[in-house]
Design a protein around this motif. Structure first.
Motif, PDB file in Angstrom:
ATOM      1  N   GLY A 101     -47.531  62.118  -6.744  1.00  0.00           N
ATOM      2  CA  GLY A 101     -47.203  63.047  -7.812  1.00  0.00           C
ATOM      3  C   GLY A 101     -46.147  64.018  -7.306  1.00  0.00           C
ATOM      4  O   GLY A 101     -45.402  63.726  -6.376  1.00  0.00           O
ATOM      5  N   MET A 102     -46.105  65.174  -7.894  1.00  0.00           N
ATOM      6  CA  MET A 102     -45.156  66.192  -7.465  1.00  0.00           C
ATOM      7  C   MET A 102     -45.465  66.579  -6.024  1.00  0.00           C
ATOM      8  O   MET A 102     -46.618  66.797  -5.667  1.00  0.00           O
ATOM      9  N   MET A 103     -44.422  66.631  -5.211  1.00  0.00           N
ATOM     10  CA  MET A 103     -44.591  66.955  -3.798  1.00  0.00           C
ATOM     11  C   MET A 103     -43.653  68.094  -3.427  1.00  0.00           C
ATOM     12  O   MET A 103     -42.570  68.220  -3.983  1.00  0.00           O
ATOM     13  N   THR A 104     -44.074  68.879  -2.441  1.00  0.00           N
ATOM     14  CA  THR A 104     -43.194  69.900  -1.909  1.00  0.00           C
ATOM     15  C   THR A 104     -42.139  69.220  -1.035  1.00  0.00           C
ATOM     16  O   THR A 104     -42.293  68.064  -0.635  1.00  0.00           O
ATOM     17  N   GLU A 105     -41.099  69.948  -0.726  1.00  0.00           N
ATOM     18  CA  GLU A 105     -40.054  69.404   0.145  1.00  0.00           C
ATOM     19  C   GLU A 105     -40.648  69.011   1.500  1.00  0.00           C
ATOM     20  O   GLU A 105     -40.288  67.978   2.069  1.00  0.00           O
ATOM     21  N   ASP A 106     -41.568  69.816   2.008  1.00  0.00           N
ATOM     22  CA  ASP A 106     -42.205  69.513   3.288  1.00  0.00           C
ATOM     23  C   ASP A 106     -43.042  68.233   3.208  1.00  0.00           C
ATOM     24  O   ASP A 106     -43.036  67.419   4.132  1.00  0.00           O
ATOM     25  N   ASP A 107     -43.769  68.043   2.093  1.00  0.00           N
ATOM     26  CA  ASP A 107     -44.556  66.822   1.912  1.00  0.00           C
ATOM     27  C   ASP A 107     -43.655  65.590   1.849  1.00  0.00           C
ATOM     28  O   ASP A 107     -43.989  64.547   2.414  1.00  0.00           O
ATOM     29  N   VAL A 108     -42.526  65.709   1.167  1.00  0.00           N
ATOM     30  CA  VAL A 108     -41.581  64.594   1.086  1.00  0.00           C
ATOM     31  C   VAL A 108     -41.067  64.269   2.484  1.00  0.00           C
ATOM     32  O   VAL A 108     -41.031  63.101   2.896  1.00  0.00           O
ATOM     33  N   ARG A 109     -40.698  65.284   3.234  1.00  0.00           N
ATOM     34  CA  ARG A 109     -40.187  65.090   4.589  1.00  0.00           C
ATOM     35  C   ARG A 109     -41.231  64.408   5.469  1.00  0.00           C
ATOM     36  O   ARG A 109     -40.927  63.443   6.183  1.00  0.00           O
ATOM     37  N   ARG A 110     -42.466  64.877   5.410  1.00  0.00           N
ATOM     38  CA  ARG A 110     -43.532  64.268   6.226  1.00  0.00           C
ATOM     39  C   ARG A 110     -43.780  62.822   5.819  1.00  0.00           C
ATOM     40  O   ARG A 110     -44.034  61.972   6.668  1.00  0.00           O
ATOM     41  N   SER A 111     -43.713  62.546   4.536  1.00  0.00           N
ATOM     42  CA  SER A 111     -43.927  61.171   4.067  1.00  0.00           C
ATOM     43  C   SER A 111     -42.819  60.249   4.551  1.00  0.00           C
ATOM     44  O   SER A 111     -43.082  59.149   5.044  1.00  0.00           O
ATOM     45  N   ILE A 112     -41.581  60.685   4.420  1.00  0.00           N
ATOM     46  CA  ILE A 112     -40.453  59.874   4.890  1.00  0.00           C
ATOM     47  C   ILE A 112     -40.535  59.703   6.404  1.00  0.00           C
ATOM     48  O   ILE A 112     -40.348  58.593   6.923  1.00  0.00           O
ATOM     49  N   ASP A 113     -40.848  60.766   7.119  1.00  0.00           N
ATOM     50  CA  ASP A 113     -40.964  60.690   8.575  1.00  0.00           C
ATOM     51  C   ASP A 113     -42.085  59.758   9.024  1.00  0.00           C
ATOM     52  O   ASP A 113     -42.038  59.211  10.124  1.00  0.00           O
ATOM     53  N   SER A 114     -43.084  59.556   8.179  1.00  0.00           N
ATOM     54  CA  SER A 114     -44.199  58.676   8.551  1.00  0.00           C
ATOM     55  C   SER A 114     -43.805  57.210   8.511  1.00  0.00           C
ATOM     56  O   SER A 114     -44.489  56.366   9.082  1.00  0.00           O
ATOM     57  N   GLY A 115     -42.699  56.892   7.839  1.00  0.00           N
ATOM     58  CA  GLY A 115     -42.211  55.517   7.865  1.00  0.00           C
ATOM     59  C   GLY A 115     -42.099  54.823   6.529  1.00  0.00           C
ATOM     60  O   GLY A 115     -41.661  53.677   6.471  1.00  0.00           O
ATOM     61  N   THR A 116     -42.486  55.469   5.445  1.00  0.00           N
ATOM     62  CA  THR A 116     -42.355  54.820   4.150  1.00  0.00           C
ATOM     63  C   THR A 116     -40.878  54.598   3.824  1.00  0.00           C
ATOM     64  O   THR A 116     -40.023  55.393   4.201  1.00  0.00           O
ATOM     65  N   ASP A 117     -40.585  53.476   3.169  1.00  0.00           N
ATOM     66  CA  ASP A 117     -39.207  53.158   2.827  1.00  0.00           C
ATOM     67  C   ASP A 117     -38.755  53.815   1.531  1.00  0.00           C
ATOM     68  O   ASP A 117     -37.561  54.006   1.319  1.00  0.00           O
ATOM     69  N   ASP A 118     -39.712  54.129   0.658  1.00  0.00           N
ATOM     70  CA  ASP A 118     -39.353  54.688  -0.636  1.00  0.00           C
ATOM     71  C   ASP A 118     -40.524  55.489  -1.186  1.00  0.00           C
ATOM     72  O   ASP A 118     -41.683  55.164  -0.925  1.00  0.00           O
ATOM     73  N   LEU A 119     -40.221  56.518  -1.927  1.00  0.00           N
ATOM     74  CA  LEU A 119     -41.221  57.325  -2.634  1.00  0.00           C
ATOM     75  C   LEU A 119     -41.021  57.131  -4.127  1.00  0.00           C
ATOM     76  O   LEU A 119     -39.915  57.301  -4.626  1.00  0.00           O
ATOM     77  N   ILE A 120     -42.076  56.770  -4.808  1.00  0.00           N
ATOM     78  CA  ILE A 120     -42.035  56.622  -6.260  1.00  0.00           C
ATOM     79  C   ILE A 120     -42.924  57.708  -6.842  1.00  0.00           C
ATOM     80  O   ILE A 120     -44.085  57.842  -6.446  1.00  0.00           O
ATOM     81  N   THR A 121     -42.389  58.483  -7.757  1.00  0.00           N
ATOM     82  CA  THR A 121     -43.202  59.536  -8.361  1.00  0.00           C
ATOM     83  C   THR A 121     -44.020  58.964  -9.508  1.00  0.00           C
ATOM     84  O   THR A 121     -43.575  58.098 -10.244  1.00  0.00           O
ATOM     85  N   LEU A 122     -45.238  59.435  -9.589  1.00  0.00           N
ATOM     86  CA  LEU A 122     -46.135  59.053 -10.673  1.00  0.00           C
ATOM     87  C   LEU A 122     -45.956  60.043 -11.815  1.00  0.00           C
ATOM     88  O   LEU A 122     -45.597  61.186 -11.575  1.00  0.00           O
ATOM     89  N   PRO A 123     -46.179  59.698 -13.041  1.00  0.00           N
ATOM     90  CA  PRO A 123     -46.792  58.467 -13.497  1.00  0.00           C
ATOM     91  C   PRO A 123     -45.851  57.280 -13.353  1.00  0.00           C
ATOM     92  O   PRO A 123     -44.628  57.425 -13.282  1.00  0.00           O
TER      93      PRO A 123
END
Length: 137
Positions: A101-123
């Motif tokens: 869902g909606m993520m903070t800039e820090d959450d997006v950064r941590r997710s990308i840094d964890s190795g995911t190739d792409d983030l898709i926002t819900l719904p």
């Protein structure tokens, strides 16, 4: 160069891909499985429990890992990171897409840094999902 390069507009055969889908809600699971089928992907395994997701990622030879991070952000990030660091599974180059869902800039950064190739926002949005999957392919 020994390999053949396909034109950008050539349809990519996705029928042999295998997918692990973790933690989807019922509606998103049905719609995404349908869209994967439209793309030709038939080997889709859906898990609703994050421990089962982690076990499947470790033991299955999937080509694509989709994961709903809502409510399980840290667990999902650990799985992504473990795959990339070759601590889980045999394919550190598995394509991984996270849904959130909606993520903070820090959450997006941590997710990308964890190795995911792409983030898709819900719904879930069909066009967005199909476009992103084709881009990754």
């Amino acid at each position: 160069m020994t390999g053949q390069v396909s034109p950008a507009n050539e349809k990519i055969d996705l029928s042999k891909l295998s997918v692990i889908f973790g933690q989807p809600d019922k509606h998103d699971a049905q719609e995404m499985e349908r869209q994967l089928g439209v793309l030709g992907i038939q080997n889709v395994k859906i898990f609703r429990n994050m421990d089962w997701v982690a076990q499947a990622v470790h033991s299955e030879e999937a080509d694509l890992f989709l994961c709903n991070m809502l409510g399980n952000e840290s667990h999902a990030r650990r799985i992504f990171s473990s795959v990339r660091n070759q601590q889980v599974g045999d394919n550190p180059f598995m394509v991984m897409m996270s849904m959130a869902g909606m993520m903070t800039e820090d959450d997006v950064r941590r997710s990308i840094d964890s190795g995911t190739d792409d983030l898709i926002t819900l719904p879930f949005r069909r066009d967005n999902f199909v476009t992103r999957l084709n881009d990754l392919a």
